[in-house]
Design a protein around this motif. Structure first.
Motif, mmCIF file in Angstrom:
data_model
loop_
_atom_site.group_PDB
_atom_site.id
_atom_site.type_symbol
_atom_site.label_atom_id
_atom_site.label_comp_id
_atom_site.label_asym_id
_atom_site.label_seq_id
_atom_site.Cartn_x
_atom_site.Cartn_y
_atom_site.Cartn_z
ATOM 1 N N PRO A 179 54.588 66.341 39.168
ATOM 2 C CA PRO A 179 53.863 65.684 39.939
ATOM 3 C C PRO A 179 53.182 64.380 38.762
ATOM 4 C CG PRO A 179 52.559 67.633 39.450
ATOM 5 C CD PRO A 179 54.319 67.862 38.755
ATOM 6 N N GLN A 180 53.166 63.350 39.187
ATOM 7 C CA GLN A 180 52.375 62.229 38.381
ATOM 8 C C GLN A 180 51.134 61.581 39.449
ATOM 9 O OE1 GLN A 180 54.982 58.964 37.592
ATOM 10 N NE2 GLN A 180 54.279 58.872 35.529
ATOM 11 N N PRO A 181 50.083 62.323 39.304
ATOM 12 C CA PRO A 181 48.936 61.667 39.873
ATOM 13 C C PRO A 181 48.400 60.210 39.112
ATOM 14 C CG PRO A 181 48.465 63.911 38.971
ATOM 15 C CD PRO A 181 49.797 63.594 38.472
ATOM 16 N N GLU A 182 47.880 59.307 39.911
ATOM 17 C CA GLU A 182 47.466 58.039 39.496
ATOM 18 C C GLU A 182 47.005 58.039 38.167
ATOM 19 O OE1 GLU A 182 45.715 55.773 42.456
ATOM 20 O OE2 GLU A 182 47.315 56.263 43.992
ATOM 21 N N GLU A 183 45.818 59.005 38.017
ATOM 22 C CA GLU A 183 45.251 59.091 36.613
ATOM 23 C C GLU A 183 45.477 60.505 36.237
ATOM 24 O OE1 GLU A 183 43.542 56.734 35.172
ATOM 25 O OE2 GLU A 183 43.919 55.296 36.731
ATOM 26 N N VAL A 184 46.034 60.389 35.008
ATOM 27 C CA VAL A 184 46.548 61.607 34.279
ATOM 28 C C VAL A 184 45.703 61.501 32.898
ATOM 29 C CG1 VAL A 184 47.890 63.113 33.087
ATOM 30 C CG2 VAL A 184 48.765 62.086 35.125
ATOM 31 N N ASP A 185 44.420 62.362 32.997
ATOM 32 C CA ASP A 185 43.459 62.365 31.836
ATOM 33 C C ASP A 185 43.987 63.239 30.832
ATOM 34 O OD1 ASP A 185 41.259 61.765 30.473
ATOM 35 O OD2 ASP A 185 40.094 63.215 31.389
ATOM 36 N N ILE A 186 44.873 62.943 29.816
ATOM 37 C CA ILE A 186 45.562 63.973 28.843
ATOM 38 C C ILE A 186 45.417 62.768 27.903
ATOM 39 C CG2 ILE A 186 47.391 65.046 27.918
ATOM 40 C CD1 ILE A 186 46.134 66.324 30.109
ATOM 41 N N LYS A 187 44.734 63.169 26.732
ATOM 42 C CA LYS A 187 44.572 62.547 25.564
ATOM 43 C C LYS A 187 45.795 63.015 24.559
ATOM 44 C CE LYS A 187 41.083 60.903 21.903
ATOM 45 N NZ LYS A 187 39.838 61.142 21.426
ATOM 46 N N VAL A 188 46.185 61.609 23.853
ATOM 47 C CA VAL A 188 47.369 62.064 23.097
ATOM 48 C C VAL A 188 47.199 61.251 21.922
ATOM 49 C CG1 VAL A 188 49.846 61.677 22.628
ATOM 50 C CG2 VAL A 188 49.408 62.121 24.828
ATOM 51 N N GLU A 189 47.111 61.811 20.714
ATOM 52 C CA GLU A 189 46.828 61.588 19.617
ATOM 53 C C GLU A 189 47.911 60.784 18.757
ATOM 54 O OE1 GLU A 189 43.885 60.946 18.174
ATOM 55 O OE2 GLU A 189 42.621 62.428 19.453
ATOM 56 N N PRO A 190 47.872 59.521 18.368
ATOM 57 C CA PRO A 190 49.110 58.772 17.599
ATOM 58 C C PRO A 190 49.655 59.701 16.358
ATOM 59 C CG PRO A 190 47.312 57.257 18.169
ATOM 60 C CD PRO A 190 46.828 58.471 18.578
ATOM 61 N N LYS A 191 48.707 60.421 15.636
ATOM 62 C CA LYS A 191 49.182 61.258 14.619
ATOM 63 C C LYS A 191 49.918 62.329 15.201
ATOM 64 C CE LYS A 191 44.971 63.938 14.213
ATOM 65 N NZ LYS A 191 45.626 65.257 14.820
ATOM 66 N N ASP A 192 50.109 62.821 16.280
ATOM 67 C CA ASP A 192 50.664 64.078 17.095
ATOM 68 C C ASP A 192 52.255 63.397 17.430
ATOM 69 O OD1 ASP A 192 48.843 65.787 16.266
ATOM 70 O OD2 ASP A 192 47.720 65.676 18.407
ATOM 71 N N LEU A 193 52.519 62.187 17.416
ATOM 72 C CA LEU A 193 53.739 61.443 17.825
ATOM 73 C C LEU A 193 54.637 61.304 16.808
ATOM 74 C CD1 LEU A 193 52.184 59.413 20.697
ATOM 75 C CD2 LEU A 193 53.042 61.779 20.941
ATOM 76 N N ARG A 194 55.912 61.385 17.251
ATOM 77 C CA ARG A 194 56.979 60.908 16.408
ATOM 78 C C ARG A 194 57.925 59.918 17.312
ATOM 79 N NH1 ARG A 194 60.806 64.823 14.935
ATOM 80 N NH2 ARG A 194 62.413 64.013 16.324
ATOM 81 N N ILE A 195 57.825 58.675 16.935
ATOM 82 C CA ILE A 195 58.468 57.954 18.057
ATOM 83 C C ILE A 195 59.891 57.319 17.270
ATOM 84 C CG2 ILE A 195 58.371 55.720 19.213
ATOM 85 C CD1 ILE A 195 55.409 56.100 19.054
ATOM 86 N N ASP A 196 60.823 57.533 17.861
ATOM 87 C CA ASP A 196 62.288 57.028 17.415
ATOM 88 C C ASP A 196 62.762 55.912 18.402
ATOM 89 O OD1 ASP A 196 62.136 58.986 15.495
ATOM 90 O OD2 ASP A 196 63.098 60.645 16.790
ATOM 91 N N THR A 197 63.602 55.035 17.704
ATOM 92 C CA THR A 197 64.150 54.138 18.768
ATOM 93 C C THR A 197 65.811 54.299 18.539
ATOM 94 O OG1 THR A 197 64.011 52.467 17.178
ATOM 95 C CG2 THR A 197 62.144 52.221 18.744
ATOM 96 N N PHE A 198 66.284 53.834 19.722
ATOM 97 C CA PHE A 198 68.031 53.958 19.690
ATOM 98 C C PHE A 198 68.450 52.981 20.514
ATOM 99 C CE2 PHE A 198 66.194 56.950 22.382
ATOM 100 C CZ PHE A 198 67.089 57.090 23.671
ATOM 101 N N ARG A 199 69.779 52.738 20.525
ATOM 102 C CA ARG A 199 70.458 51.667 21.655
ATOM 103 C C ARG A 199 70.898 52.562 22.903
ATOM 104 N NH1 ARG A 199 74.734 48.130 18.691
ATOM 105 N NH2 ARG A 199 72.891 47.829 17.507
ATOM 106 N N ALA A 200 70.270 51.730 23.890
ATOM 107 C CA ALA A 200 70.571 52.329 25.369
ATOM 108 C C ALA A 200 72.057 52.457 25.571
ATOM 109 C CB ALA A 200 69.908 51.420 26.445
ATOM 110 N N LYS A 201 72.273 53.670 26.370
ATOM 111 C CA LYS A 201 73.732 54.085 26.661
ATOM 112 C C LYS A 201 74.083 53.567 27.925
ATOM 113 C CE LYS A 201 73.323 58.188 23.897
ATOM 114 N NZ LYS A 201 73.479 59.783 23.932
ATOM 115 N N GLY A 202 73.254 53.377 28.951
ATOM 116 C CA GLY A 202 73.577 52.626 30.134
ATOM 117 C C GLY A 202 73.649 53.746 31.153
#
Length: 414
Positions: free
Chosen positions: A252-275
């Protein structure tokens, strides 16, 4: 006891997705009309009906304060639809009784033509009563907290020695939900799509927006099993039935999801879209994968050409998944005795089997068989009928449980 005294506990809204559908209840209440005949239900409705009459009388008396009037008007709005349908069913039942007496009389006088007409009218009334019972129970069951929410739907192919059977089935299922979204006039936005080598699908996710999306899709979460003779690949030459699985997650995706996500807790990778099949394929690394390090949750998005937009969508998806974990934890605590979880990530539960050789779809939670797999996979009326059958059983189960608890309390107090 008035209807306002029956309110779900903190997450009973979601816990109602957790149903037992025990064989005893299935035999006792095959449909809404069966539950209508339940002694406790009749008693409960009579109590509500009397309360409604009392509220109407007080509102018309003119001897109440402004505060009492506001409170009674709210209560009147709650009870009015229930009381109206209750009276409609009572009137229809009286008509049925009159027709049954008429049928006996016509049968004794051998009036075959008139008897046939009377029986047809009785059948029409029986259908009307069943429809009214469903409407009544929908009024009684509180609207669940997330029913009006948009959803993120994910599909993932299982693994089997049959090779590509799971990937092909996963693709068919994803397309089924896409067609169903179109049938219900919802918006279906693909968030990520990882195709398999032989025309199937490894994994895909979509955001589905519209009216009451979660209400209709919440019971689709779990493991779906397929049994078929593969049409392509090496395994197709063996001409034997293969069994495979794929899993569905509905968040479910309520309009407001009050979940705090700290940037230090994230690993962000980028890659080429496969389509996604005929979708565009980027020549730059615009697709984004985000891993939430404390939980290990990973999400991807390659829908947009912009890396920033994909990152924003992926973060929204991550928050929805983290929110779902909180919901599940609360539901688990409140409903620890339940074995069957619907609408949550209970992927170990096999909820449905699609047997192509027998042209049959079986929903194991409600012991319901439907024929014509192609019709169901087309994502239109046949799938809608199956989904509404699940919703009806959920409502009947929720009310049955409530009535049995009410009876236990009454016995305990006597």
């Amino acid at each position: 006891m008035g209807m306002h005294n029956w309110r779900p506990k903190s997450l009973l809204d979601t816990a109602r997705l957790t149903l037992t559908f025990s064989s005893r209840l299935r035999k006792k209440h095959q449909d809404s009309h069966g539950l209508w005949k339940h002694e406790a239900m009749q008693k409960y409705l009579e109590t509500l009906s009397k309360e409604y009459q009392r509220v109407c009388h007080l509102l018309n008396s003119g001897s109440i304060s402004d505060f009492e009037e506001r409170s009674l008007k709210r209560r009147h709005a709650d009870l009015s639809p229930v009381a109206a349908v209750f009276q409609e069913i009572k009137e229809a039942e009286r008509e049925v009784q009159e027709l049954e007496a008429m049928c006996k009389d016509l049968e004794s006088r051998d009036e075959k033509h008139l008897l046939e007409l009377a029986l047809e009218e009785k059948e029409t009334l029986d259908k009307k009563i069943n429809t009214l019972c469903k409407k009544l129970f929908q009024s009684l069951v509180p609207k669940q907290k997330y029913d009006g929410s948009h959803v993120i739907l994910e599909v993932t192919a299982g693994r089997t020695t049959g090779g590509d059977i799971c990937q092909q089935f996963t693709k068919e299922m994803f397309e089924m939900y896409q067609n169903y979204a179109d049938y219900k006039s919802w918006t279906f936005d693909i968030l990520n799509y990882t195709p398999a080598e032989i025309g199937g699908l490894h994994h895909a996710a979509a955001q589905i927006s519209g009216d009451d999306v979660y209400r209709h899709l919440k019971y689709e979460g779990g493991t779906h099993r397929v049994q078929r003779i593969p049409e392509t690949g090496l395994s197709s030459r063996m001409q034997r039935i293969h069994t495979g699985t794929m899993s569905v997650i509905v968040l479910p995706q309520p309009e407001e999801v009050d979940i705090k996500v700290e940037p230090k807790d994230l690993r962000i990778d980028t890659f080429r879209a496969k389509g996604a099949g005929g979708q565009h394929v980027n020549k730059t690394d615009s697709a984004v994968r985000i891993v939430h390090l404390p939980t290990g949750l990973a999400v991807e998005c390659q829908q947009e050409r912009s890396q920033q937009m994909n990152k924003e969508i992926a973060l929204r998806t991550l928050r929805a998944k983290l929110y779902q974990q909180i919901i599940e934890k609360q539901v688990s605590q409140e409903q620890s005795a339940r074995k069957l979880q619907l609408g949550t990530r209970a992927q170990s539960e096999r909820i449905r089997t699609y047997n192509f050789t027998q042209d049959r779809v079986t929903d194991h939670r409600i012991a319901y068989d439907a024929r014509n797999i192609k019709e169901i996979l087309s994502g239109k009326e046949a799938l809608d009928k199956l989904i509404n059958r699940l919703l009806e059983f959920a409502e009947v189960e929720a009310l049955t449980e409530y009535l049995e608890n009410l009876q236990s309390l009454e016995k305990g107090g006597s």
